[in-house]
Design a protein around this motif. Structure first.
Motif, PDB file in Angstrom:
ATOM      1  N   ALA A 172      -3.749 -10.746   3.532  1.00  0.00           N
ATOM      2  CA  ALA A 172      -3.536 -10.533   4.952  1.00  0.00           C
ATOM      3  C   ALA A 172      -2.573  -9.382   5.161  1.00  0.00           C
ATOM      4  N   TYR A 183      -6.709 -15.534   0.079  1.00  0.00           N
ATOM      5  CA  TYR A 183      -6.918 -14.526   1.103  1.00  0.00           C
ATOM      6  C   TYR A 183      -5.742 -13.552   1.117  1.00  0.00           C
ATOM      7  N   ARG A 201      -4.162 -23.876   5.202  1.00  0.00           N
ATOM      8  CA  ARG A 201      -3.918 -22.618   4.517  1.00  0.00           C
ATOM      9  C   ARG A 201      -2.415 -22.407   4.400  1.00  0.00           C
ATOM     10  N   TYR A 218       0.468 -12.554  10.849  1.00  0.00           N
ATOM     11  CA  TYR A 218      -0.535 -11.639  10.314  1.00  0.00           C
ATOM     12  C   TYR A 218      -1.693 -11.440  11.281  1.00  0.00           C
ATOM     13  N   TRP A 238      -7.161 -10.027   8.122  1.00  0.00           N
ATOM     14  CA  TRP A 238      -7.454 -10.915   6.991  1.00  0.00           C
ATOM     15  C   TRP A 238      -8.638 -10.397   6.197  1.00  0.00           C
ATOM     16  N   GLU A 264       1.843 -17.476   8.574  1.00  0.00           N
ATOM     17  CA  GLU A 264       0.459 -17.098   8.862  1.00  0.00           C
ATOM     18  C   GLU A 264       0.312 -16.444  10.230  1.00  0.00           C
TER      19      GLU A 264
END
Length: 123
Positions: free
Chosen positions: A96, A94, A44, A110, A113, A107
């Protein structure tokens, strides 16, 4: 914070889509937001991020000049306008949120989600 993403779909290369992510459960203006995507066989990755009041933005190099992140705090919503889409943009996207940072481009920063929305770009 609860996040609901929408707006994905199937589009031809060169086309456009606008993703939306609506938040609830916390004062939205104190929450930094981001969009990530996950493609098959890849990790991701962040696509774009925006600060609490929208004064700062961040974009991955792969989407600079094509994607625009924005937010409407009155509507508790963040948007991702995607133009000139390419087949390599195909992914689950996605949204977030984090209230720990004014701006977040990683990432791990965060905490909350959304469920993801599929974007498919055909060649």
């Amino acid at each position: 914070v609860q996040l609901q993403a929408s707006g994905g779909g199937l589009v031809q290369a060169g086309g456009s889509l606008r993703l939306s992510c609506t938040a609830s459960g916390r004062t939205f203006s104190n929450v930094a937001m981001g969009w990530f995507r996950l493609s098959p066989g890849k990790v991701r990755e962040i696509v774009a991020a925006i600060s609490w009041i929208g004064s700062m933005t961040y974009y991955a190099d792969s989407v600079k000049g094509r994607f625009t992140i924005s937010r409407d705090n009155a509507k508790n919503t963040v948007y991702l306008q995607m133009n000139n889409l390419k087949p390599e943009d195909t992914a689950v996207y996605y949204c977030a949120a984090t209230h720990d940072y004014t701006m977040a481009s990683a990432e791990k920063m965060y905490s909350f989600w959304g469920q993801g929305t599929q974007v498919t770009v055909s060649s």
